[in-house]
Design a protein around this motif. Sequence first.
Motif, mmCIF file in Angstrom:
data_model
loop_
_atom_site.group_PDB
_atom_site.id
_atom_site.type_symbol
_atom_site.label_atom_id
_atom_site.label_comp_id
_atom_site.label_asym_id
_atom_site.label_seq_id
_atom_site.Cartn_x
_atom_site.Cartn_y
_atom_site.Cartn_z
ATOM 1 N N CYS A 144 -20.208 -4.232 11.750
ATOM 2 C CA CYS A 144 -21.237 -5.197 11.178
ATOM 3 C C CYS A 144 -21.579 -4.638 9.619
ATOM 4 O O CYS A 144 -21.356 -3.284 9.527
ATOM 5 C CB CYS A 144 -22.619 -4.882 11.848
ATOM 6 S SG CYS A 144 -23.982 -6.103 11.326
ATOM 7 N N HIS A 200 -24.138 -4.604 8.037
ATOM 8 C CA HIS A 200 -25.543 -3.843 7.689
ATOM 9 C C HIS A 200 -25.313 -2.394 7.923
ATOM 10 O O HIS A 200 -25.489 -1.599 6.815
ATOM 11 C CB HIS A 200 -26.384 -4.660 8.811
ATOM 12 C CG HIS A 200 -27.962 -4.231 8.693
ATOM 13 N ND1 HIS A 200 -28.549 -3.515 9.737
ATOM 14 C CD2 HIS A 200 -28.477 -3.878 7.748
ATOM 15 C CE1 HIS A 200 -29.738 -2.958 9.528
ATOM 16 N NE2 HIS A 200 -29.805 -3.276 8.100
ATOM 17 N N ARG A 201 -25.292 -2.021 9.272
ATOM 18 C CA ARG A 201 -25.113 -0.621 9.292
ATOM 19 C C ARG A 201 -24.086 0.013 10.379
ATOM 20 O O ARG A 201 -24.292 0.940 11.019
ATOM 21 C CB ARG A 201 -26.653 -0.207 9.910
ATOM 22 C CG ARG A 201 -27.712 -0.226 8.902
ATOM 23 C CD ARG A 201 -28.261 0.891 8.175
ATOM 24 N NE ARG A 201 -28.707 1.856 9.276
ATOM 25 C CZ ARG A 201 -29.816 1.573 10.231
ATOM 26 N NH1 ARG A 201 -30.635 0.631 9.943
ATOM 27 N NH2 ARG A 201 -30.013 2.491 11.151
ATOM 28 N N ALA A 202 -23.173 -0.927 10.164
ATOM 29 C CA ALA A 202 -21.828 -0.437 11.036
ATOM 30 C C ALA A 202 -21.844 -0.503 12.596
ATOM 31 O O ALA A 202 -20.850 0.015 13.298
ATOM 32 C CB ALA A 202 -21.423 0.904 10.345
ATOM 33 N N HIS A 203 -22.825 -1.224 13.070
ATOM 34 C CA HIS A 203 -22.886 -1.311 14.626
ATOM 35 C C HIS A 203 -21.514 -2.183 15.063
ATOM 36 O O HIS A 203 -21.127 -3.119 14.285
ATOM 37 C CB HIS A 203 -23.768 -2.066 15.202
ATOM 38 C CG HIS A 203 -24.171 -1.964 16.705
ATOM 39 N ND1 HIS A 203 -23.450 -2.641 17.573
ATOM 40 C CD2 HIS A 203 -24.822 -1.115 17.444
ATOM 41 C CE1 HIS A 203 -23.926 -2.282 18.604
ATOM 42 N NE2 HIS A 203 -24.590 -1.219 18.702
ATOM 43 N N CYS A 229 -24.741 -9.599 15.790
ATOM 44 C CA CYS A 229 -24.881 -8.021 16.099
ATOM 45 C C CYS A 229 -25.905 -7.676 16.858
ATOM 46 O O CYS A 229 -27.111 -7.966 16.922
ATOM 47 C CB CYS A 229 -25.014 -7.269 14.680
ATOM 48 S SG CYS A 229 -25.103 -5.705 14.778
ATOM 49 N N TYR A 282 -27.460 -5.056 16.971
ATOM 50 C CA TYR A 282 -28.540 -4.020 16.562
ATOM 51 C C TYR A 282 -29.803 -4.754 15.973
ATOM 52 O O TYR A 282 -30.857 -4.537 16.352
ATOM 53 C CB TYR A 282 -27.740 -3.183 15.753
ATOM 54 C CG TYR A 282 -28.368 -1.730 15.456
ATOM 55 C CD1 TYR A 282 -29.498 -1.287 15.888
ATOM 56 C CD2 TYR A 282 -27.615 -0.756 14.576
ATOM 57 C CE1 TYR A 282 -30.034 -0.031 15.815
ATOM 58 C CE2 TYR A 282 -28.162 0.348 14.246
ATOM 59 C CZ TYR A 282 -29.416 0.893 14.938
ATOM 60 O OH TYR A 282 -29.964 1.948 14.731
ATOM 61 N N HIS A 283 -29.322 -5.471 14.768
ATOM 62 C CA HIS A 283 -30.571 -6.078 14.071
ATOM 63 C C HIS A 283 -30.413 -7.493 13.978
ATOM 64 O O HIS A 283 -31.045 -7.992 13.181
ATOM 65 C CB HIS A 283 -30.837 -5.593 12.765
ATOM 66 C CG HIS A 283 -30.775 -3.927 12.707
ATOM 67 N ND1 HIS A 283 -29.466 -3.291 12.497
ATOM 68 C CD2 HIS A 283 -31.612 -2.965 13.141
ATOM 69 C CE1 HIS A 283 -29.798 -1.885 12.500
ATOM 70 N NE2 HIS A 283 -30.981 -1.855 12.939
ATOM 71 N N ALA A 284 -29.372 -8.042 14.857
ATOM 72 C CA ALA A 284 -28.963 -9.444 15.045
ATOM 73 C C ALA A 284 -28.718 -10.233 13.479
ATOM 74 O O ALA A 284 -28.900 -11.572 13.284
ATOM 75 C CB ALA A 284 -30.489 -10.185 15.376
ATOM 76 N N TRP A 285 -28.050 -9.504 12.690
ATOM 77 C CA TRP A 285 -27.079 -10.255 11.488
ATOM 78 C C TRP A 285 -25.873 -11.093 12.582
ATOM 79 O O TRP A 285 -25.570 -10.671 13.188
ATOM 80 C CB TRP A 285 -26.371 -9.053 10.866
ATOM 81 C CG TRP A 285 -27.396 -8.467 9.557
ATOM 82 C CD1 TRP A 285 -28.659 -8.415 9.597
ATOM 83 C CD2 TRP A 285 -26.737 -8.192 8.207
ATOM 84 N NE1 TRP A 285 -29.177 -7.706 8.525
ATOM 85 C CE2 TRP A 285 -28.108 -7.435 7.761
ATOM 86 C CE3 TRP A 285 -25.769 -8.228 7.600
ATOM 87 C CZ2 TRP A 285 -27.993 -7.148 6.195
ATOM 88 C CZ3 TRP A 285 -25.582 -7.697 6.385
ATOM 89 C CH2 TRP A 285 -26.763 -6.981 5.629
HETATM 90 S S1 FES Z 1 -25.890 -3.016 12.130
HETATM 91 FE FE1 FES Z 1 -25.640 -4.984 12.452
HETATM 92 S S2 FES Z 1 -27.311 -5.974 12.117
HETATM 93 FE FE2 FES Z 1 -27.748 -3.916 11.601
#
Ligand code: FES
Length: 373
Positions: free
Chosen positions: A86, A88-91, A106, A108-111
């Motif tokens: 991802c 955003h923050r690499a999940h 994603c 984690y934060h649903a991007w």
């Molecule tokens: S790491 Fe994927 S939405 Fe935050």
Amino acid sequence: VSRLPSLSKPLGDDAASAYTLSADYYLDNEVYELEKQRIFYRSWQYVAHESLLKNPGDYATLRICDESIFVIRSADNRLRAFYNICRHRAHELLAGSGNLRNLIVCPYHAWSYDDQGKLARAPMSDHRPGFDHSEFCLRPVKLEIFCGCVFVNLDPDCASLASIAGDLEADIRSHLPYLDDLQQNPENEQPNAPIKAGWKVIVDNYVECYHCRPAHPDFASIIDMDTYQVDIFDQWSRQYGPDIRDSNSAYPLDPENGFHQSVFWYLWPNTTFNVMPGPESLGVFTVQPVSIDCCNFNGHSLTTDGQVYQPRSDYFNDVLGPEDVGLCESVQRGLRSKSYDQGVYMTNPAHSGESEYALHHFHRLVLASLGAD
Ligand code: FES
Ligand SMILES: [Fe+2]
């Protein structure tokens, strides 16, 4: 390159006089770091058979050392590969394999990304001034179909697999008239426990059959070792057993049906294509490094009818596999001994299948790729 271990005796281009890679190549964490960058992140890596990815939304994931990749069939019917990370923050985005009906969300934060890697939704992004969705597309990865198998390569400048190993595809086709009828049945996955030996120890063991008579008595009873042969090519090698015995101690064979030879292809650096006698199949197994002294050797049998031939699969899982794991784990322990540094290759001018030419070939490719030559 100063960080590569030295070879006190030369690993020259004549197998009959060369010495093997030294023990430090199998023990040194810095070698493993170089192998990631110069071998695994630059070479073609098998993900899945095309038949697993026939419908839009079908996806499969692959780990390559520290990297995670996924392949997806997009709605426009094209196969695409991306880093499974991802923006955003690499999940990590996807796991395993399956079918996606909607966006890639994603956990984690649903991007959310569409099936061409475009960022479709990012919650609260309207509050971030000038947020440009197109800045956060998934990073694409090169993809190629080879013998019906989907491969990816993390090097954007890599040469195509067809240009590197087109002669391998032709060779596989010439041996396996049923190649285009093969399919992957996800129920036939064979996940094995990690092996306590490095990936090179596994490849070393795979590419030579000098050990077959002493260490695999049942294998030597089903495949006639007297006519077994090994041949090396640019980026691949082949062990071929033209003669097999229907009556043997490995598993039962029907003299009237099935494939009555054995072929084991090795494609640099870590892909193996395996055909054992019996009902038509092609095993695709890859050696996946975990660390300098640990790896997985996983894969599956592609078959023409979706069914595994159980006696053969039992022989692999209960006899041949454990025999090889035992050999490789013992070698990895032995390499740590201060009594051992380099070995030699046993060869014979007739290139019989019991000679270690393909092992020497593999070691030369390792050295060249690491930049030692
Ligand atoms: S790491 Fe994927 S939405 Fe935050
Ligand atoms: Fe073996």
